[in-house]
Write a protein that holds these residues in place. Sequence first.
Motif, short mmCIF file in Angstrom:
data_model
loop_
_atom_site.label_atom_id
_atom_site.label_comp_id
_atom_site.label_asym_id
_atom_site.label_seq_id
_atom_site.Cartn_x
_atom_site.Cartn_y
_atom_site.Cartn_z
N ARG A 169 0.83 -1.21 0.00
CA ARG A 169 0.00 0.00 0.00
C ARG A 169 0.86 1.26 0.00
O ARG A 169 0.51 2.26 -0.61
CB ARG A 169 -0.93 0.01 1.22
CG ARG A 169 -1.85 -1.21 1.29
CD ARG A 169 -2.80 -1.12 2.47
NE ARG A 169 -2.08 -1.04 3.74
CZ ARG A 169 -2.66 -0.72 4.91
NH1 ARG A 169 -3.95 -0.45 4.95
NH2 ARG A 169 -1.95 -0.69 6.02
N ASN A 170 2.00 1.22 0.69
CA ASN A 170 2.97 2.32 0.65
C ASN A 170 3.95 2.00 -0.47
O ASN A 170 5.07 1.56 -0.27
CB ASN A 170 3.69 2.41 2.00
CG ASN A 170 4.67 3.57 2.05
OD1 ASN A 170 4.90 4.25 1.06
ND2 ASN A 170 5.27 3.78 3.21
N GLY A 171 3.52 2.18 -1.71
CA GLY A 171 4.27 1.69 -2.85
C GLY A 171 3.94 0.24 -3.10
O GLY A 171 3.41 -0.47 -2.24
N ALA A 172 4.29 -0.24 -4.28
CA ALA A 172 3.90 -1.61 -4.67
C ALA A 172 4.72 -2.67 -3.96
O ALA A 172 4.25 -3.78 -3.71
CB ALA A 172 4.04 -1.77 -6.18
N GLY A 173 5.99 -2.36 -3.64
CA GLY A 173 6.87 -3.37 -3.10
C GLY A 173 6.61 -3.68 -1.64
O GLY A 173 6.17 -2.82 -0.86
N VAL A 174 6.91 -4.93 -1.24
CA VAL A 174 6.84 -5.35 0.15
C VAL A 174 8.05 -6.24 0.43
O VAL A 174 8.66 -6.82 -0.48
CB VAL A 174 5.54 -6.12 0.48
CG1 VAL A 174 4.32 -5.25 0.22
CG2 VAL A 174 5.46 -7.42 -0.31
N PRO B 55 -5.47 2.67 8.33
CA PRO B 55 -5.08 3.21 7.01
C PRO B 55 -3.57 3.36 6.93
O PRO B 55 -2.90 3.67 7.92
CB PRO B 55 -5.79 4.57 6.97
CG PRO B 55 -6.96 4.43 7.90
CD PRO B 55 -6.49 3.52 8.99
N VAL B 56 -3.02 3.16 5.73
CA VAL B 56 -1.57 3.15 5.57
C VAL B 56 -0.94 4.48 5.94
O VAL B 56 0.22 4.53 6.36
CB VAL B 56 -1.21 2.74 4.12
CG1 VAL B 56 -1.63 3.83 3.13
CG2 VAL B 56 0.28 2.42 3.99
N THR B 57 -1.68 5.57 5.82
CA THR B 57 -1.14 6.90 6.14
C THR B 57 -1.51 7.36 7.55
O THR B 57 -1.29 8.52 7.89
CB THR B 57 -1.62 7.94 5.12
OG1 THR B 57 -3.05 7.92 5.08
CG2 THR B 57 -1.06 7.64 3.74
#
Length: 751
Positions: free
Chosen positions: A37-42, A193-195
């Motif tokens: 969610r905070n960018g595509a990568g995990v 929420p991610v933010t």
Amino acid sequence: MGIPGNVLSAATEAIDPGISGWAAKTNCTISLGSGGRNGAGVLAVQSSAAGEAQARTASSYPVSVGQTYAAFADASGATVPERIGIQWLTDAGAEVSVSWGLTTSAASATWHRISVGAAAPVGATRARVLLSMMTPAASAVLGYFENVYLGLPPRLPLNLLSFNAEQAEVDLSAWAAGTNGTLTRTAPVVSWPVTWYYSGGQVLTLTVTASGDASALCTERPSVQPGQEYLAYAYLNPPSSSATTWVELRFYDDTGTQIQANRGTLAAPGTGWYRQSTSGVAPAGAVSASIAFGITGASAGQVVRSEGAVIKIRTSVLTNTIPNGNAVLAGDANAESGVGQWAVVSGPATIARSSPWGTAGVSPYSYALVVTSTTAGASVLRSGRYPVAELKNWRIVIAARRAAGGWTYSPSIRWFDGSGTLISTGTEIAFSVSSDGEYWGFSSDQAAPAGAVTAQLDLAFTATSASSVLHIATVALVQILPAAEVVPDDASASVEVTIRELPAGAITLYRVLLTGERTLVRGPDGLVDGVPLVSDTYSVQDYEAPLGVEIYYQAEVRSLTTGAVAKYQQSPRTSLAAGDRTMVWLKDPLEPMRNVQLQAAGALPSFQRPIEQAVQRVIGRRNAVVYSGARSGAEGDLALFTRTAEERDRLDWLLDPGHVLFIQASPQAGWRDIYATVGEAADAPDGGDDGVWRDWTLPLTEVDRPTGGQAGSATRTWNDIRVENATWGDVLARYDTWLDVLLDRPKTPGG
């Protein structure tokens, strides 16, 4: 955009574009996954064998001994729960200790928050973030992490409580069980929420001991000032939607005795996490405050959780840092805790707080005041009383929407003196509430009279049909410069009109009689009809306003691209004194500094309206045949006195340019204001004593209103010139003549 305050790099935080900021620590391999969610990568962590698997940041970061730090991340793992830790290191990279957060209560493939807070121990100079999958039963078990933070604890704005009291990330020391319950910290699976950075994985958990009421209390008691208004809120996680859970703001005296409590009860729509707020004014004798949460009428074993506790001095909005300017108490301004002091003093309406949470409020609030009228008719909602400053402009602002039926709205203010005696009630303005279901803002301005100490709002709502429902999300009474201000000046027979808070566009400004007749007002560019705005404020002096007649002004601003109305503003009513019926104003609409008021010589003239006619008398016919043109405007002689040499000079100066004049007298004299030219007029003799009266006869011919712009002002002074020009050189460079200085008529560009 990275998490504010994060000491980790953006790539390490978001795991984008790769995993260079991370390394395997124990029993795992790491790789770049997708679906974040905070960018595509995990960060994909895969266990190598049974047992705990840990990954760490590739770098370590400086810390100070004794300073509290926070770490959090979002995790996703369908097989095993997770936890996060801060590894404390020496300069040489040796481990001092690890501060671990609680392990999540369950595994979950849904993104959920894991967190920890701790003070850097003695000997630690650097720190790393550790991510852990707890005891996979075999190899190849996958867990995913992203949105990782390390740094000083993120804090909710202006909270008087400590970080540990706010978020319970360090331990349970800032809280205690109150009645009929046990209090622990747990780490349920909660997807924030991610933010949202102000709630973690560790939360307060109150377990009810026996059937009945149960509570928990923050043991911190920040200082408060009597008379100051405070807000308190916390997130609640009720055991069921029917459970009665609450947040309470409590005030204590210097002996630690509770002297007031203000409760906000949650109307839960389910079993999620909901922010519930309350508010209160610290009473006389209060020295400290605290916050509590609890449940009423619970069953034994029921659990209510809480997170993100705040006590703060009231700000303009629940969650911001902007100082409060609203005189209406928070408990009345919004319906977070109930209907407050509002009461229906007349009419069929009833009021209540909306239910459940989140269905009618406007963020960051979760409720609205619901006005219901089963029958058509007018009802008045009356507020409490609030301190105000006399002789200042006050604005009532509400956000309202129609939920059913139809509504009109009209606000008024009741002004009281220091003894509580009603001084006056402000004028009401009527609005129609739109029917599209959206919230609309309605504002109106009123000036507090002399001696006003408190104000009370009367909001009149008229249901135009049966079964009408209205939602009110917020009510404000704020001291502010009026959006439309009119200042009459009887000495110059003019009205200064100022319109503020204008959007970009072109303005049209009307002077309006109470009969509805509208006339364009004159400005420096001519009649104010579609004049492009260069500022959010527009001001003119209207020297053509009628005497002794009540008027108001209407401004319309239209978009320069679409032509649609972007702003409509109406001023308060005003009027100029009618004045002595024997005095006459002679005004130059284009150069008002030439205006002069003189004494009429006897009765004002009876004008003639000439007409061109040809009369043919036919032999043998009784009546003549008449051919007529259009009848002309009025013509006649106006007889005046000048009583001093100064008046003679002023009249001379007025007549010199030969401009069209605007001539006014008191309506009591039977005069009709006209625009007229002055024909040949005998020059009154010079000389003689200053007090000698001179007769003047001005032949007038009525003409159309001129459309040119107004130059200068009848009240222009040397101070205006000083403010506008830094030096005399600037004055010489800007104007050709002293007359141009007086008229504020600068040189044309390139002239």
